[in-house]
Design a protein around this motif. Structure first.
Motif, PDB file in Angstrom:
ATOM      1  N   GLY A 212       0.948  -1.142   0.078  1.00  0.00           N
ATOM      2  CA  GLY A 212      -0.050   0.027  -0.156  1.00  0.00           C
ATOM      3  C   GLY A 212       0.817   1.191   0.019  1.00  0.00           C
ATOM      4  N   THR A 213       0.238   2.280  -0.268  1.00  0.00           N
ATOM      5  CA  THR A 213       0.876   3.665  -0.362  1.00  0.00           C
ATOM      6  C   THR A 213       0.279   4.714   0.282  1.00  0.00           C
ATOM      7  OG1 THR A 213       1.772   3.059  -2.716  1.00  0.00           O
ATOM      8  CG2 THR A 213       1.636   5.254  -1.994  1.00  0.00           C
ATOM      9  N   ILE A 214       1.139   5.325   1.209  1.00  0.00           N
ATOM     10  CA  ILE A 214       0.381   6.732   1.926  1.00  0.00           C
ATOM     11  C   ILE A 214       1.338   7.759   0.957  1.00  0.00           C
ATOM     12  CG2 ILE A 214      -0.166   5.695   4.050  1.00  0.00           C
ATOM     13  CD1 ILE A 214       2.270   6.582   5.358  1.00  0.00           C
ATOM     14  N   GLU A 215       0.312   9.125   0.924  1.00  0.00           N
ATOM     15  CA  GLU A 215       0.999  10.191   0.719  1.00  0.00           C
ATOM     16  C   GLU A 215       1.148  11.017   1.979  1.00  0.00           C
ATOM     17  OE1 GLU A 215       0.178  13.900  -2.422  1.00  0.00           O
ATOM     18  OE2 GLU A 215      -1.349  12.100  -2.323  1.00  0.00           O
ATOM     19  N   ARG A 242      -2.150  10.170   3.665  1.00  0.00           N
ATOM     20  CA  ARG A 242      -3.456   9.663   2.921  1.00  0.00           C
ATOM     21  C   ARG A 242      -3.271   8.446   2.369  1.00  0.00           C
ATOM     22  NH1 ARG A 242      -6.290  12.534  -2.460  1.00  0.00           N
ATOM     23  NH2 ARG A 242      -8.076  10.603  -2.887  1.00  0.00           N
ATOM     24  N   LEU A 243      -4.081   7.292   2.587  1.00  0.00           N
ATOM     25  CA  LEU A 243      -3.529   6.062   1.860  1.00  0.00           C
ATOM     26  C   LEU A 243      -4.450   5.916   0.635  1.00  0.00           C
ATOM     27  CD1 LEU A 243      -3.258   3.023   2.513  1.00  0.00           C
ATOM     28  CD2 LEU A 243      -5.476   2.521   3.137  1.00  0.00           C
ATOM     29  N   ILE A 305       1.157   2.431   7.303  1.00  0.00           N
ATOM     30  CA  ILE A 305       0.649   1.895   6.275  1.00  0.00           C
ATOM     31  C   ILE A 305      -0.287   0.765   6.321  1.00  0.00           C
ATOM     32  CG2 ILE A 305       0.896   0.824   3.889  1.00  0.00           C
ATOM     33  CD1 ILE A 305       3.430   2.461   3.729  1.00  0.00           C
ATOM     34  N   CYS A 306       0.229  -0.284   7.134  1.00  0.00           N
ATOM     35  CA  CYS A 306      -0.636  -1.431   7.498  1.00  0.00           C
ATOM     36  C   CYS A 306      -1.824  -1.161   8.326  1.00  0.00           C
ATOM     37  CB  CYS A 306       0.089  -2.614   8.369  1.00  0.00           C
ATOM     38  SG  CYS A 306       1.386  -3.256   7.428  1.00  0.00           S
ATOM     39  N   GLY A 310      -6.060  -1.509   7.478  1.00  0.00           N
ATOM     40  CA  GLY A 310      -6.474  -2.629   8.158  1.00  0.00           C
ATOM     41  C   GLY A 310      -5.809  -3.961   8.295  1.00  0.00           C
ATOM     42  N   PHE A 311      -4.600  -3.838   8.141  1.00  0.00           N
ATOM     43  CA  PHE A 311      -3.871  -5.161   8.079  1.00  0.00           C
ATOM     44  C   PHE A 311      -3.044  -5.152   9.599  1.00  0.00           C
ATOM     45  CE2 PHE A 311       0.093  -7.289   6.617  1.00  0.00           C
ATOM     46  CZ  PHE A 311      -0.382  -8.569   5.973  1.00  0.00           C
ATOM     47  N   PRO A 312      -3.456  -6.099  10.230  1.00  0.00           N
ATOM     48  CA  PRO A 312      -2.966  -6.271  11.496  1.00  0.00           C
ATOM     49  C   PRO A 312      -1.329  -6.347  11.850  1.00  0.00           C
ATOM     50  CG  PRO A 312      -4.779  -7.718  11.252  1.00  0.00           C
ATOM     51  CD  PRO A 312      -4.426  -7.007  10.022  1.00  0.00           C
TER      52      PRO A 312
END
Length: 332
Positions: A212-215, A242-243, A305-306, A310-312
């Motif tokens: 995933g990517t966050i800005e 921002r995801l 990012i996780c 919602g990636f525990p």
């Protein structure tokens, strides 16, 4: 399969107690990071054993201690190959470990060497010039504005609004100051005015994928124009993220493609981060890679990012261990 997993790390509190400064220990881990990893490994059914830093690992190995796998987050303290020290010791004793090998750890700590490799492989990156002295800045072949930072640091160390230089005449004295303070070369790049992303990567080789990517967005309270050491340290007050999910933004999709290409070219393993910044035309360019990304459950970029996905945290640790465990030699 239950594994005995050793934990190697550089504990910030230990180095502070020895008289090292806050800046010198900025990349080292908090006590609660080790507790979180240890707890996650226990929840996954493994036996976790604390080892400590590189010197403590060396003493343990000589004393005959062994593990099925080592969960290595040790940054090291001295030298350009400091992140490679623990992996090299473990390779010597044929003990598998999480994250990248000594070659990758040494290469990627040096931002100039890393950019040479990715550039030669066709991965989009900006122009750059490595200056060992202020006088070396005279060889820069591109115009202002410039961006300077230490060539072999992480956590934003050495990065501030003063890293942005609008005038070529400022370049040599600014590089001299940075070299004197951080006792290492400086990398000079064009200042990229566009969007900035952090891309999380999971996996190794053909199995690697963008998680995933966050800005990165700087608040009004942040130091302007740059994801600086202070902004990172105080991200809760100065930064918001921002995801983006796949397909939501073509620029982000391109940033993830660039990141994944760089990850595979460099031979990074298991999990990490790649930083991307866009130029004035909106093109995503490789900035740097962190193959030994921070793993604090709340304050490090990869777990952030996780969390947004919602990636525990437990799943992140399991994914890293499963990836590394594939390198455990099978015995008859």
């Amino acid at each position: 399969m239950t594994l005995t997993i050793g934990l190697t790390y550089d504990l910030r509190s230990e180095y502070l107690a020895l008289g090292y400064t806050e800046l010198e220990t900025a990349e080292f881990d908090r006590d609660d990071t080790i507790t979180a990893i240890e707890g996650a490994l226990g929840e996954l059914g493994h036996r976790a054993e604390r080892i400590g830093n590189g010197r403590q690992l060396a003493a343990a190995l000589v004393a005959g201690r062994r593990w099925d796998l080592v969960f290595n987050i040790a940054e090291g303290l001295h030298g350009i190959g400091r992140e490679a020290q623990v992996p090299a010791l473990l390779d010597l004793y044929e003990i598998p470990y999480t994250f990248s090998d000594p070659l990758v750890m040494s290469l990627t700590l040096h931002k100039g060497m890393t950019k040479r490799i990715v550039r030669d492989a066709g991965v989009p990156t900006s122009d750059f010039h490595v200056a060992e002295t202020g006088a070396d800045a005279e060889g820069v072949g591109f115009g202002p504005p410039y961006f300077i930072k230490p060539v072999a640091e992480g956590t934003g160390k050495g990065i501030s609004p003063a890293s942005i230089l609008r005038d070529r005449a400022e370049l040599a004295p600014a590089c001299d100051r940075m070299i004197r303070i951080h006792r290492q070369a400086v990398i000079i790049e064009p200042y990229l005015p566009g969007r900035e992303f952090t891309v999380g990567i999971l996996g190794t080789g053909a199995s690697a994928r963008a998680l995933g990517t966050i800005e990165v967005h700087l608040r009004e309270t942040a130091e302007p124009g740059v994801y600086s050491y202070v902004n990172k340290a105080q991200f809760e007050e100065r930064v918001f993220y921002r995801l983006f999910r796949p397909g939501e933004d073509p620029v982000v999709d391109r940033a993830e493609a660039v990141s994944l290409s760089a990850w595979k070219v460099l031979g990074c393993r298991d999990a990490g981060r790649i930083d991307i910044r866009c130029d004035a035309d909106g093109r995503p360019l490789f900035m740097e890679v962190n193959p030994l990304a921070g793993i604090h459950p709340h304050h490090s970029d990869l777990p952030i990012i996780c969390k947004h996905l919602g990636f525990p945290y437990l799943s992140l640790i399991q994914t890293i261990v499963d990836s590394a465990a594939s390198r455990i030699r099978k015995t008859a």
